[in-house]
Structures are given as structure tokens and as C-alpha cells.
Motif scaffolding. Sequence first.
Motif, PDB file in Angstrom:
ATOM      1  N   ASP A  70       0.856  -1.044   0.102  1.00 53.95           N
ATOM      2  CA  ASP A  70      -0.506  -0.080   0.169  1.00 53.95           C
ATOM      3  C   ASP A  70       0.796   1.280  -0.052  1.00 53.95           C
ATOM      4  OD1 ASP A  70       1.098  -0.102   2.309  1.00 53.95           O
ATOM      5  OD2 ASP A  70      -0.768  -0.668   3.201  1.00 53.95           O
ATOM      6  N   GLU A  71       0.243   2.292  -0.040  1.00 58.13           N
ATOM      7  CA  GLU A  71       0.955   3.796  -0.231  1.00 58.13           C
ATOM      8  C   GLU A  71       2.389   4.041   1.273  1.00 58.13           C
ATOM      9  OE1 GLU A  71      -1.344   6.884   1.156  1.00 58.13           O
ATOM     10  OE2 GLU A  71      -3.136   5.143   1.991  1.00 58.13           O
ATOM     11  N   PHE A  72       1.602   2.971   2.241  1.00 56.12           N
ATOM     12  CA  PHE A  72       3.172   3.276   2.917  1.00 56.12           C
ATOM     13  C   PHE A  72       4.185   2.173   2.753  1.00 56.12           C
ATOM     14  CE2 PHE A  72      -1.310   3.620   5.437  1.00 56.12           C
ATOM     15  CZ  PHE A  72      -0.673   5.685   5.616  1.00 56.12           C
ATOM     16  N   CYS A  73       3.907   1.314   2.302  1.00 55.51           N
ATOM     17  CA  CYS A  73       4.654   0.306   2.246  1.00 55.51           C
ATOM     18  C   CYS A  73       5.474   1.448   0.893  1.00 55.51           C
ATOM     19  CB  CYS A  73       4.560  -0.801   1.445  1.00 55.51           C
ATOM     20  SG  CYS A  73       4.053  -1.731   3.202  1.00 55.51           S
ATOM     21  N   LYS A  74       4.835   2.098   0.044  1.00 56.91           N
ATOM     22  CA  LYS A  74       5.536   1.937  -0.817  1.00 56.91           C
ATOM     23  C   LYS A  74       6.349   3.211  -0.745  1.00 56.91           C
ATOM     24  CE  LYS A  74       2.106   1.551  -4.637  1.00 56.91           C
ATOM     25  NZ  LYS A  74       0.822   1.606  -5.151  1.00 56.91           N
ATOM     26  N   THR A  75       6.363   3.781   0.709  1.00 55.21           N
ATOM     27  CA  THR A  75       6.673   5.487   1.189  1.00 55.21           C
ATOM     28  C   THR A  75       8.242   5.108   1.907  1.00 55.21           C
ATOM     29  OG1 THR A  75       4.973   6.174   2.625  1.00 55.21           O
ATOM     30  CG2 THR A  75       5.219   6.568   0.871  1.00 55.21           C
TER      31      THR A  75
END
Length: 324
Positions: A70-75
Motif C-alpha cells: 500500500d501507500e505506506f509500504c511504497k514510501t
Amino acid sequence: EVLLRMHSVGICGSDVHYWQHGRIGDFVVKDPIVLGHEASGTVIKVGSGVTHLKPGDRVAIEPGVPREMDEFCKTGRYNLSPTIFFCATPPDDGNLCRYYKHSASYCYKLPDNVTFEEGALIEPLSVGIHACKRAGVTLGSKVFVSGSGPIGLVNVIIAKMMGAAAVVVTDLSASRLQKAKELGADFTIQVKNETPKEVASKVEGVLGCMPEITVECTGVQACIQAGIYATRSGGTLVLVGLGPEMVTVPIVNAAVREVDIRGIFRYCNTWPVAIALLASKQINVKPLVTHRFPLEKALEAFETTRRGEGIKVMLKCDPTDLSP
């Protein structure tokens, strides 16, 4: 995935809390659950796609495994992923058992000169690494660590490692403060019944100035208040210890003095850092372990932790190997 024969598992305050109260905040124990999330072991079998590990490898286990990209993993902040799997946080089972299966990417090979016990201590150590990074500890920082339990102590170790010039620790317990001294604290203050403002002025007194950084590891309301009063204007207060959901704090004092209040949730990207520090002997975490029990005496081990005896209690899951 890999199948592991477990070796050393540390008992955490959260494990004891789930055992005693059945919940922490929104995480409620509804079904029987395996505890334990500070762990190391030996690989005995690897899945078909696993290339970086092989049977016989000694590994430290990172307990939080994201379930989706998700977005948290991507960042790079995968610890904030709402669907993350985490050992011993309901409903996910932990690894206080003889055999355990885990995602291979979250098992890290231990160098020969790092013991299983040190491998298990990487989990609490990671809280210190993440907290001190979020706090911005750097060369010459003056740091106030509130609380001298296992998490306060790892913050002392890491703050000193990151270049803090002076670290002061507060606690109710003289023996825990003695341990903080052993691990590198420059000053200790035994708190009795001082007001938060009095604690803050004692901190300033021993440091000779107000600290730029406060790491609050108790979650106690009065300690959070003291943390705000103690922190230098323009400084940072990191809240590591968690207590009740609602806490009364002098927020206006913090606001008008531009004291940044930051939270942390577990850690991310800390295992490689911790392994490098342990392998190069830059830090010594061995004094943290004060008690060892075989898995058969788990109840006794949990009771020892609950009574607050010692610092870190280790369980040994391999009956043939009770070494560190």
C-alpha cells in the motif's frame, strides 16, 4: 516463507499485558493466541522462492510483515500499513513456540559473532533506533529519557551511539537507574513525589541546560507533562510509552515554545542497522538480559516479568540448547 526452529524469545510488557488484561487499546484477544515477538531461531526449511537463506542459517525475526503493497509500504513506512501482520498482536499469533513459519524477507541472517539472544534483542533495540531517529538525536544532543525499563534502556544505548553528548534518565527504581548508568547514561534522577515541573527543573539542573530531545518511555500522564516542561523551546518530545487513550497535558506550553510532539509506532527498516551495530561491537546489549527460562517454565518467566524483577526475561525454546 521459511520454517524455523526457535531459539530465544524475549518477553515484552505487551505480552504480559495481553495475558493479564486481554487487550491493548483496540487490539482485543478474542481467541487463544500465541505470544512472543522478540525472537531468533534457526532455519530448517525454506520455500521454493527463497534464495537469501538456507537450512542451518541463524536468523533474527522482524515480527511486522506487511500484507499488501500500500501507500505506506511504497514510501518506506510499512509499520503504518493498516493491514500489517504482527506477531502476538491479536488476531495474529506470535513465535513463542518450538517451530514457527515466517516470511523469509523479514528473517535476517545473523553473523557468526552475534548470539541468538542478541538477535532476539534486536526487536526492543529497534524501538530505540526508530524513536531516536524520529527524535533527531545527533552529534552533541542533550537527551532526557523518561523511564528506565527495557525500552528506556535501549533508547539510552542508541542515543549515546548516535552521538548524544549527555543522557539523563529518570525512574522510580534505583536498581533500574543503576542499569541505565551501566549502559551509558550520564546522569540519573530517582523520582519520588516531585511535581512534573520539579522533575523538569531537576533534569535541567543535572544537564546544565534544558535537553533538546525528550524520549518518554512510560506513558504515565505526569511523566508526559514533565517531558513537555523539560524540553527546550524548539526541541522534540517523542512519545514511546503508551498509557490511557486520553491524557491531560500542557499542550499550550508546548505550542508556544514550538516543542514538537512526535509519536512512534513500532519501527521500520531497523534490523539491518541493528545487526551492523551488534556485529561491529559498537553496542553492548548483553546486560539487558537478567533471567533465562526454558520454554517449559514459561509461566514462571511471565510471572517474573509481571513482578518487574530484572530487565529482560528470555525464554529458550530449544531444549538441547540453553546457551545465549
